[in-house]
Write an enzyme that holds these catalytic residues in place. Structure first.
Site, mmCIF file in Angstrom:
data_model
loop_
_atom_site.group_PDB
_atom_site.id
_atom_site.type_symbol
_atom_site.label_atom_id
_atom_site.label_comp_id
_atom_site.label_asym_id
_atom_site.label_seq_id
_atom_site.Cartn_x
_atom_site.Cartn_y
_atom_site.Cartn_z
ATOM 1 N N ARG A 1 0.883 -1.186 0.000
ATOM 2 C CA ARG A 1 0.000 0.000 0.000
ATOM 3 C C ARG A 1 0.915 1.230 0.000
ATOM 4 O O ARG A 1 1.954 1.225 0.661
ATOM 5 C CB ARG A 1 -0.924 0.006 1.231
ATOM 6 C CG ARG A 1 -1.976 -1.099 1.203
ATOM 7 C CD ARG A 1 -2.977 -0.953 2.345
ATOM 8 N NE ARG A 1 -3.914 0.137 2.122
ATOM 9 C CZ ARG A 1 -4.768 0.595 3.054
ATOM 10 N NH1 ARG A 1 -4.765 0.074 4.265
ATOM 11 N NH2 ARG A 1 -5.610 1.578 2.776
ATOM 12 N N ASP B 1 -1.500 8.552 8.535
ATOM 13 C CA ASP B 1 -0.804 7.550 7.714
ATOM 14 C C ASP B 1 0.579 8.018 7.307
ATOM 15 O O ASP B 1 1.468 7.212 7.051
ATOM 16 C CB ASP B 1 -1.635 7.205 6.485
ATOM 17 C CG ASP B 1 -2.792 6.315 6.887
ATOM 18 O OD1 ASP B 1 -3.823 6.858 7.326
ATOM 19 O OD2 ASP B 1 -2.630 5.082 6.835
ATOM 20 N N GLN C 1 -14.755 1.853 8.775
ATOM 21 C CA GLN C 1 -13.841 1.519 9.879
ATOM 22 C C GLN C 1 -14.326 2.123 11.199
ATOM 23 O O GLN C 1 -14.059 1.578 12.266
ATOM 24 C CB GLN C 1 -12.429 2.042 9.584
ATOM 25 C CG GLN C 1 -11.685 1.306 8.486
ATOM 26 C CD GLN C 1 -11.831 1.977 7.136
ATOM 27 O OE1 GLN C 1 -12.864 2.588 6.841
ATOM 28 N NE2 GLN C 1 -10.822 1.868 6.296
ATOM 29 N N ASN D 1 -4.330 11.272 6.170
ATOM 30 C CA ASN D 1 -5.120 10.315 6.966
ATOM 31 C C ASN D 1 -6.359 9.955 6.146
ATOM 32 O O ASN D 1 -6.560 10.466 5.029
ATOM 33 C CB ASN D 1 -5.486 10.911 8.330
ATOM 34 C CG ASN D 1 -6.067 9.871 9.276
ATOM 35 O OD1 ASN D 1 -5.481 8.794 9.452
ATOM 36 N ND2 ASN D 1 -7.218 10.140 9.866
ATOM 37 N N LYS D 2 -7.179 9.085 6.697
ATOM 38 C CA LYS D 2 -8.353 8.568 5.991
ATOM 39 C C LYS D 2 -9.169 9.677 5.332
ATOM 40 O O LYS D 2 -9.387 10.738 5.928
ATOM 41 C CB LYS D 2 -9.212 7.793 6.993
ATOM 42 C CG LYS D 2 -10.492 7.185 6.449
ATOM 43 C CD LYS D 2 -10.279 6.291 5.251
ATOM 44 C CE LYS D 2 -9.294 5.175 5.486
ATOM 45 N NZ LYS D 2 -8.894 4.484 4.229
HETATM 46 O O1 MRU Z 1 -7.290 2.453 4.936
HETATM 47 P P1 MRU Z 1 -6.968 2.240 6.381
HETATM 48 O O2 MRU Z 1 -8.092 1.639 7.170
HETATM 49 O O3 MRU Z 1 -5.658 1.488 6.559
HETATM 50 O O4 MRU Z 1 -6.746 3.705 6.960
HETATM 51 C C1 MRU Z 1 -6.398 3.860 8.295
HETATM 52 C C2 MRU Z 1 -6.297 5.267 8.720
HETATM 53 O O5 MRU Z 1 -6.469 6.189 7.956
HETATM 54 C C3 MRU Z 1 -5.865 5.511 10.139
HETATM 55 O O6 MRU Z 1 -6.452 6.668 10.647
HETATM 56 C C4 MRU Z 1 -4.341 5.654 10.184
HETATM 57 O O7 MRU Z 1 -3.721 4.576 9.541
HETATM 58 C C5 MRU Z 1 -3.831 5.735 11.567
HETATM 59 S S1 MRU Z 1 -3.965 4.203 12.423
HETATM 60 C C6 MRU Z 1 -3.295 4.389 13.969
#
Ligand code: MRU
Length: 364
Positions: free
Chosen positions: A91, A241, A200, A251-252
């Site tokens: 990823r 991220d 999530q 971030n998400k």
């Molecule tokens: O696509 P994902 O579910 O991996 O995205 C996760 C996020 O965006 C989290 O907020 C981020 O990884 C921080 S996790 C401590």
């Protein structure tokens, strides 16, 4: 106090992952027998969340190394380089993945260059992966301690996606702040954005907080602004991220609009992340690669197609929040406040070269 579940585990024969696609319905596990199976599990979101995929990557590499242990040093080195490249490509946005691969790679290269026997290299790689997991758990607990005082008694805390124990080696980053505040005696309630399209927040954040007995209310992503307008949110805390050198945060998807709304309503907007999420080689958010995911995630719901066939779809998994909208970044080293670039650089300096050098943008 924290929910006791293992998101990632090295077993005798492979890497065991809690299947986050099936939560909260059932807690079952996927056993990966090859590094490629771990990569596929990351892409399929069996395991997700920046620190958790870093840990999964480290164990995937340890498993891959173990599978090559009967080879000559030269053959091992060739196989190892291929495994690293495969895992690193799983990823693109969460820098913890590349950070973990680079850290493992450095251990392998140093030992091989020093003439250490392959068997011993494999043993040291297993130990390094276990350290990455243990350090992440410790970092999350430190984030919780540092962030606890940002949460006033009686606060309603809004969070997005899942930055909890499921997204880390345990305890969580944004949810680490929540847990730290609860452990410090604060009464609070959490608003969990459902987090379209993979939910999530509704599935994972709600599940793990409820296991801890923390009051949690799920809202649709579009409800955040209205709740802020009504004075029902005291702070926002999210994970990350990747954090660029200037403090911009990926971030998400949906995080950036929350930061804009928080600014409009005078609400503090906090980011919580370990230093392994920093990418000092990325000067600002414009350089952060954003993962584009399968259009089906947007136009299907619970396996049912909900949009007309042939319609266009835009499905970026992450967005970038500019540093100027962030009130503070809580790390395992403390609370970095604006100007974030200087505060983050000072924190990185306290840990010496390791996070900086271990998260380069490119492998040599
Ligand atoms: O696509 P994902 O579910 O991996 O995205 C996760 C996020 O965006 C989290 O907020 C981020 O990884 C921080 S996790 C401590």
């Amino acid at each position: 106090m924290p929910a006791m579940f293992r998101t990632v585990e090295r077993t005798a024969g492979g890497v065991r992952l809690l299947d986050q696609r099936r939560l909260p319905g059932e807690a079952c596990y996927v056993e990966c027998r090859t590094p490629r199976e771990v990569v596929e599990a990351m892409r399929a979101m069996v395991v997700r969340g920046a620190p958790a995929i870093g840990v999964a990557a480290a164990y995937a590499l340890a498993m891959g190394a173990s599978g090559e242990r009967s080879r000559s040093a030269a053959d091992f080195a060739r196989g190892w380089a291929e495994i690293c490249a495969t895992v690193e490509a799983a990823r693109p946005t969460a820098v913890n993945l590349r950070w973990a691969v680079r850290r493992m790679d450095r251990v392998a290269r140093d030992l091989l260059e020093g003439g250490v026997a392959v068997d011993e290299v494999v043993r040291r790689l297993e130990a390094e992966a276990a350290s990455i997991e243990a350090e992440d758990l410790a970092a999350c607990r430190a984030i919780g301690r540092h962030g606890a005082d940002l949460v006033p008694d009686g606060a309603t805390v809004l969070t997005h996606c899942n930055a909890g124990g499921l997204a880390t080696a345990g305890y969580g980053t944004a949810l680490g702040v929540v847990r730290g505040a609860v452990e410090a005696g604060r009464r609070l309630r959490v608003l969990a954005d459902e987090t379209r399209p993979l939910l999530q927040g509704a599935r994972l954040t709600a599940w793990e907080l409820m296991q801890d007995g923390i009051e949690t209310v799920v809202i649709v992503d579009g409800a955040a602004g209205s709740l802020m307008q009504r004075g029902e949110v005291q702070l926002v805390v999210v994970g990350a991220d990747r954090i660029a050198a200037n403090g911009d945060v990926a971030n998400k998807i949906g995080t950036y609009p929350l930061a804009v709304l928080a600014r409009e309503h005078g609400i503090p907007f906090y980011v919580a992340a370990p230093l392994s999420t920093f990418d000092p080689h990325c000067p600002d958010g414009a350089g952060i690669p954003i993962e584009q995911r399968d259009p089906d995630e947007v136009v299907s719901f619970s396996g049912q197609r909900v949009a007309p066939p042939g319609v266009g779809v835009f499905n970026p998994a992450f967005d970038v929040t500019p540093a100027r909208l962030i009130s503070a970044i809580v790390t395992d080293r403390g609370v970095a406040r604006p100007p974030l670039a200087a505060a983050l650089a000072a924190q990185l300096a306290t840990v010496g070269a390791s996070p900086t050098d271990a998260s380069p943008t490119e492998r040599p």
